[in-house]
Design a protein around this motif. Structure first.
Motif, PDB file in Angstrom:
ATOM      1  N   ARG A  74      34.127 -41.907 103.912  1.00 61.71           N
ATOM      2  CA  ARG A  74      33.849 -42.767 103.842  1.00 61.71           C
ATOM      3  C   ARG A  74      35.310 -43.254 104.759  1.00 61.71           C
ATOM      4  O   ARG A  74      36.018 -43.725 103.926  1.00 61.71           O
TER       5      ARG A  74
ATOM      6  N   SER B 118      37.944 -44.444 101.749  1.00 64.55           N
ATOM      7  CA  SER B 118      37.791 -43.976 100.343  1.00 64.55           C
ATOM      8  C   SER B 118      39.214 -42.752 100.167  1.00 64.55           C
ATOM      9  O   SER B 118      38.809 -41.426  98.967  1.00 64.55           O
TER      10      SER B 118
ATOM     11  N   GLY C 166      33.437 -48.388  97.364  1.00 64.57           N
ATOM     12  CA  GLY C 166      33.878 -49.562  98.412  1.00 64.57           C
ATOM     13  C   GLY C 166      33.148 -50.959  98.221  1.00 64.57           C
ATOM     14  O   GLY C 166      32.783 -51.258  96.918  1.00 64.57           O
ATOM     15  N   LYS C 167      34.185 -52.120  99.167  1.00 59.70           N
ATOM     16  CA  LYS C 167      33.859 -53.422  98.413  1.00 59.70           C
ATOM     17  C   LYS C 167      32.532 -53.664  99.221  1.00 59.70           C
ATOM     18  O   LYS C 167      31.875 -53.328  99.659  1.00 59.70           O
TER      19      LYS C 167
ATOM     20  N   HIS D   9      37.905 -48.829  97.179  1.00 53.50           N
ATOM     21  CA  HIS D   9      38.765 -48.354  98.427  1.00 53.50           C
ATOM     22  C   HIS D   9      39.602 -49.104  99.279  1.00 53.50           C
ATOM     23  O   HIS D   9      39.742 -50.656  98.717  1.00 53.50           O
TER      24      HIS D   9
END
Length: 273
Positions: free
Chosen positions: A142, A145, A242-243, A272
């Motif tokens: 992603r 990342s 991730g956010k 991330h």
């Protein structure tokens, strides 16, 4: 000004183990150490600070050290301090957690909300004391990342140990169970060969850390199983998160929850970009 490594302490043995681990980390990175004790109003915290400070001095006498007591919710206090920290370091369980819990509630809450890397110190002494000479990182495909990969390369560099980069994958629905031929990937424009995902993620950091010893592992199967197996012989496990879109905090997901609860060694969750 150099950002400190911040450790949350509450007097529990797990938090003192986190202090020991953090002291070693500050020596490797030449960072200051900041001890934070979140206590209820009227609660005596001086003994907690004193014990933790003594442990840190024994582990790393030359480390610059500071401490403070905050009279607020522990998770909120630590998340706030993490905004100006190299990383937050926590024990796997605190004084208030139920016996038998795999991960303390404060540690999980901080890992899900912090803006900086969060280390949960887990495992037996041989894992906490860097006796294996190995850092493991979970590699995703992603966007953003690569921050976890960069963190892992830096850790392997300062520890002078090898890096084990693990990318786990599963074939898309309807795809053949065996690795398909190259032309199949060309038909799936959103899909890259697993080996390519791994190489793309490692390329930039590997150019910066040219002397790094990297063990590349592409595993077909569940990521949590692959990471936990690799971590069984590691000093540190690094994963990314991730956010949340439109919400405060991180998307820890099933994989991160699994490794936070079951990793046999200290684990770092890296947000991330």
């Amino acid at each position: 000004m150099t950002m400190p490594l911040v450790v949350g302490i509450d007097g529990s043995e797990a938090s003192l183990e986190a202090v020991d681990w953090a002291a070693g980390e500050t020596a490797r990175h030449k960072l200051p150490l900041h001890l934070v004790c979140a206590a209820a109003p009227g609660q005596e915290a001086s003994d907690v600070i004193s014990r933790a400070s003594e442990r840190a001095r024994m582990a790393s006498p030359s480390t610059r050290m500071s401490s403070e007591v905050l009279h607020e919710d522990a998770a909120s206090a630590l998340v706030s301090k993490g905004r100006n920290a190299f990383a937050l370091v926590l024990g796997s369980r605190g004084l208030g957690d139920l016996a038998g819990m795999l991960l303390g509630s404060v540690s999980l809450a901080v890992a899900a909300r912090a803006d900086c890397p969060v280390v949960v110190v887990r495992g037996a002494p041989e894992h906490r004391d860097a006796r294996f000479g190995s850092v493991v990182v979970g590699v995703e495909g992603r966007e953003g990342s690569d921050t976890a990969v960069q963190f892992a390369f830096r850790e392997a560099h300062v520890r002078r140990c090898r890096l084990v980069a693990v990318h786990a994958w599963s074939a898309p629905t309807g795809a053949p169970s065996e690795p398909p031929p190259p032309y199949w990937y060309a038909l799936e424009t959103h899909w890259r060969p697993p080996t390519q995902v791994l190489e793309d993620a490692l390329r930039g950091p590997a150019e910066r850390y040219r002397n790094a010893t990297v063990d590349r592992r592409v595993v077909e199967g569940p990521a949590r199983k692959a990471l936990l197996e690799a971590a069984s012989g590691a000093d540190l496990l690094v994963v990314g998160a991730g956010k949340r879109h439109g919400h405060i905090g991180l998307q820890l997901g099933l994989i991160n929850h699994a490794v936070l609860h079951h990793a046999p060694c200290p684990i770092v969750v890296v947000p991330h970009i």
